[in-house]
Design a protein around this motif. Structure first.
Motif, PDB file in Angstrom:
ATOM      1  N   VAL A   1       0.856  -1.186   0.000  1.00 44.72           N
ATOM      2  CA  VAL A   1       0.000   0.000   0.000  1.00 44.72           C
ATOM      3  C   VAL A   1       0.891   1.235   0.000  1.00 44.72           C
ATOM      4  CG1 VAL A   1      -1.721   1.297   1.332  1.00 44.72           C
ATOM      5  CG2 VAL A   1      -1.844  -1.185   1.267  1.00 44.72           C
ATOM      6  N   SER A   2       0.546   2.224  -0.817  1.00 45.87           N
ATOM      7  CA  SER A   2       1.247   3.505  -0.767  1.00 45.87           C
ATOM      8  C   SER A   2       0.611   4.356   0.316  1.00 45.87           C
ATOM      9  CB  SER A   2       1.149   4.228  -2.112  1.00 45.87           C
ATOM     10  OG  SER A   2       1.794   3.481  -3.116  1.00 45.87           O
ATOM     11  N   VAL A   3       1.452   4.974   1.148  1.00 47.69           N
ATOM     12  CA  VAL A   3       0.969   5.776   2.270  1.00 47.69           C
ATOM     13  C   VAL A   3       1.462   7.209   2.110  1.00 47.69           C
ATOM     14  CG1 VAL A   3       1.016   6.066   4.789  1.00 47.69           C
ATOM     15  CG2 VAL A   3       1.034   3.764   3.807  1.00 47.69           C
ATOM     16  N   TYR A   4       0.546   8.161   2.216  1.00 50.73           N
ATOM     17  CA  TYR A   4       0.873   9.581   2.161  1.00 50.73           C
ATOM     18  C   TYR A   4       0.349  10.221   3.438  1.00 50.73           C
ATOM     19  CZ  TYR A   4       1.254   8.190  -2.682  1.00 50.73           C
ATOM     20  OH  TYR A   4       1.592   7.529  -3.834  1.00 50.73           O
ATOM     21  N   GLU A   5       1.215  10.960   4.142  1.00 52.17           N
ATOM     22  CA  GLU A   5       0.836  11.561   5.420  1.00 52.17           C
ATOM     23  C   GLU A   5       1.045  13.077   5.393  1.00 52.17           C
ATOM     24  OE1 GLU A   5       2.238   9.473   9.054  1.00 52.17           O
ATOM     25  OE2 GLU A   5       3.307   8.185   7.641  1.00 52.17           O
ATOM     26  N   TRP A   6       0.076  13.789   5.950  1.00 56.32           N
ATOM     27  CA  TRP A   6       0.203  15.229   6.128  1.00 56.32           C
ATOM     28  C   TRP A   6      -0.112  15.533   7.587  1.00 56.32           C
ATOM     29  CZ3 TRP A   6      -2.148  13.086   1.872  1.00 56.32           C
ATOM     30  CH2 TRP A   6      -1.550  13.353   0.644  1.00 56.32           C
ATOM     31  N   ASP A   7       0.862  16.114   8.281  1.00 59.65           N
ATOM     32  CA  ASP A   7       0.692  16.450   9.690  1.00 59.65           C
ATOM     33  C   ASP A   7       0.252  17.900   9.856  1.00 59.65           C
ATOM     34  OD1 ASP A   7       1.559  14.001  10.990  1.00 59.65           O
ATOM     35  OD2 ASP A   7       3.545  14.471  10.185  1.00 59.65           O
ATOM     36  N   PHE A   8      -0.721  18.104  10.728  1.00 62.83           N
ATOM     37  CA  PHE A   8      -1.173  19.430  11.117  1.00 62.83           C
ATOM     38  C   PHE A   8      -1.034  19.545  12.627  1.00 62.83           C
ATOM     39  CE2 PHE A   8      -3.225  18.310   7.170  1.00 62.83           C
ATOM     40  CZ  PHE A   8      -3.050  19.456   6.402  1.00 62.83           C
ATOM     41  N   GLU A   9      -1.360  20.670  13.176  1.00 59.51           N
ATOM     42  CA  GLU A   9      -1.138  20.874  14.605  1.00 59.51           C
ATOM     43  C   GLU A   9      -1.927  19.895  15.474  1.00 59.51           C
ATOM     44  OE1 GLU A   9      -1.328  24.377  17.975  1.00 59.51           O
ATOM     45  OE2 GLU A   9      -1.523  24.901  15.863  1.00 59.51           O
ATOM     46  N   HIS A  10      -3.202  19.669  15.151  1.00 59.76           N
ATOM     47  CA  HIS A  10      -4.040  18.834  16.019  1.00 59.76           C
ATOM     48  C   HIS A  10      -4.575  17.575  15.351  1.00 59.76           C
ATOM     49  CE1 HIS A  10      -3.978  21.856  19.116  1.00 59.76           C
ATOM     50  NE2 HIS A  10      -4.307  22.774  18.220  1.00 59.76           N
ATOM     51  N   PHE A  11      -4.219  17.357  14.134  1.00 60.70           N
ATOM     52  CA  PHE A  11      -4.690  16.158  13.448  1.00 60.70           C
ATOM     53  C   PHE A  11      -3.740  15.810  12.305  1.00 60.70           C
ATOM     54  CE2 PHE A  11      -6.622  19.660  11.212  1.00 60.70           C
ATOM     55  CZ  PHE A  11      -6.569  19.300   9.876  1.00 60.70           C
ATOM     56  N   LYS A  12      -3.989  14.669  11.714  1.00 59.67           N
ATOM     57  CA  LYS A  12      -3.174  14.169  10.615  1.00 59.67           C
ATOM     58  C   LYS A  12      -4.107  13.630   9.547  1.00 59.67           C
ATOM     59  CE  LYS A  12       0.290  11.621  11.473  1.00 59.67           C
ATOM     60  NZ  LYS A  12       1.509  10.844  11.423  1.00 59.67           N
ATOM     61  N   ILE A  13      -3.718  13.810   8.306  1.00 57.92           N
ATOM     62  CA  ILE A  13      -4.438  13.194   7.201  1.00 57.92           C
ATOM     63  C   ILE A  13      -3.540  12.108   6.626  1.00 57.92           C
ATOM     64  CG2 ILE A  13      -5.374  13.511   4.883  1.00 57.92           C
ATOM     65  CD1 ILE A  13      -6.106  16.367   5.698  1.00 57.92           C
ATOM     66  N   VAL A  14      -4.082  10.914   6.504  1.00 61.28           N
ATOM     67  CA  VAL A  14      -3.353   9.781   5.938  1.00 61.28           C
ATOM     68  C   VAL A  14      -4.164   9.265   4.756  1.00 61.28           C
ATOM     69  CG1 VAL A  14      -2.419   7.473   6.344  1.00 61.28           C
ATOM     70  CG2 VAL A  14      -2.415   9.161   8.191  1.00 61.28           C
ATOM     71  N   VAL A  15      -3.515   9.160   3.600  1.00 60.73           N
ATOM     72  CA  VAL A  15      -4.158   8.633   2.401  1.00 60.73           C
ATOM     73  C   VAL A  15      -3.462   7.338   2.022  1.00 60.73           C
ATOM     74  CG1 VAL A  15      -4.664   9.039  -0.042  1.00 60.73           C
ATOM     75  CG2 VAL A  15      -4.803  10.932   1.595  1.00 60.73           C
ATOM     76  N   LEU A  16      -4.240   6.282   1.843  1.00 67.66           N
ATOM     77  CA  LEU A  16      -3.719   4.988   1.402  1.00 67.66           C
ATOM     78  C   LEU A  16      -4.160   4.786  -0.043  1.00 67.66           C
ATOM     79  CD1 LEU A  16      -4.720   2.825   4.497  1.00 67.66           C
ATOM     80  CD2 LEU A  16      -2.604   4.090   4.118  1.00 67.66           C
ATOM     81  N   SER A  17      -3.277   4.212  -0.859  1.00 69.36           N
ATOM     82  CA  SER A  17      -3.659   3.953  -2.249  1.00 69.36           C
ATOM     83  C   SER A  17      -3.007   2.680  -2.758  1.00 69.36           C
ATOM     84  CB  SER A  17      -3.286   5.145  -3.147  1.00 69.36           C
ATOM     85  OG  SER A  17      -1.879   5.260  -3.248  1.00 69.36           O
ATOM     86  N   GLN A  18      -3.641   2.119  -3.778  1.00 63.63           N
ATOM     87  CA  GLN A  18      -3.145   0.945  -4.491  1.00 63.63           C
ATOM     88  C   GLN A  18      -3.512   1.112  -5.955  1.00 63.63           C
ATOM     89  OE1 GLN A  18      -5.354  -2.152  -2.452  1.00 63.63           O
ATOM     90  NE2 GLN A  18      -3.465  -2.927  -1.577  1.00 63.63           N
ATOM     91  N   TYR A  19      -2.824   0.385  -6.810  1.00 67.80           N
ATOM     92  CA  TYR A  19      -3.128   0.401  -8.232  1.00 67.80           C
ATOM     93  C   TYR A  19      -3.599  -0.981  -8.662  1.00 67.80           C
ATOM     94  CZ  TYR A  19      -0.678   4.808  -8.228  1.00 67.80           C
ATOM     95  OH  TYR A  19      -0.296   6.085  -7.958  1.00 67.80           O
ATOM     96  N   LEU A  20      -4.561  -0.990  -9.560  1.00 68.67           N
ATOM     97  CA  LEU A  20      -5.044  -2.239 -10.141  1.00 68.67           C
ATOM     98  C   LEU A  20      -4.866  -2.156 -11.648  1.00 68.67           C
ATOM     99  CD1 LEU A  20      -8.373  -2.644  -8.168  1.00 68.67           C
ATOM    100  CD2 LEU A  20      -6.283  -3.971  -7.851  1.00 68.67           C
TER     101      LEU A  20
END
Length: 139
Positions: free
Chosen positions: A14-33
């Motif tokens: 799985v490809s993982v992309y993370e963006w950190d902010f002061e009080h939360f985090k956004i994590v995006v997971l992706s795959q290719y078919l």
């Protein structure tokens, strides 16, 4: 995850992309078919629900769901959902393809996804493959 600063980190297949902010985090997971392009798509998401005004037992369940899971738990859930989506997309695409080689390829892809899903969790696959699931979710 309980802490916004806790790294999600790399996950297998799985490809993982993370963006950190002061009080939360956004994590995006992706795959290719590797499948033919199609004019439609599928997605899944989770929502936050205001639990005020519900029974205490329901409030507890909703709060638990919104707390999140470990990176491994999130990745496992994502992998299961991705396999279900792949199977559903194959079925959509097959309805519009007449090339026997492409149909054979898509059938093999669906079989492989079904086998992997059954290996991960047979109950999930039985639910996702059921007419009840398709009716209730509009799939």
């Amino acid at each position: 995850m309980s802490e916004a600063r806790t790294p999600f980190g790399p996950q297998p297949n799985v490809s993982v992309y993370e963006w950190d902010f002061e009080h939360f985090k956004i994590v995006v997971l992706s795959q290719y078919l590797a499948m033919p392009p199609h004019r439609t798509g599928l997605f899944f998401h989770h929502v936050t629900i205001d639990s005020r005004g519900t029974e205490p037992s329901v409030q507890d369940q909703l709060r638990n769901m919104m707390r999140g899971q470990s990176p491994a738990g999130c990745t496992s859930h994502f992998t299961r959902a991705s396999l279900i989506h792949a199977i559903q997309m194959v079925e959509q695409i097959k309805q519009e393809i007449s090339d026997p080689d492409q149909l054979a390829y898509l059938n093999e892809m669906a079989k492989a996804a079904e086998a992997k899903l059954a290996e991960l969790d047979a109950a999930t696959w039985l639910l996702a493959g059921s007419d009840y699931f398709r009716t209730e979710t509009g799939q």
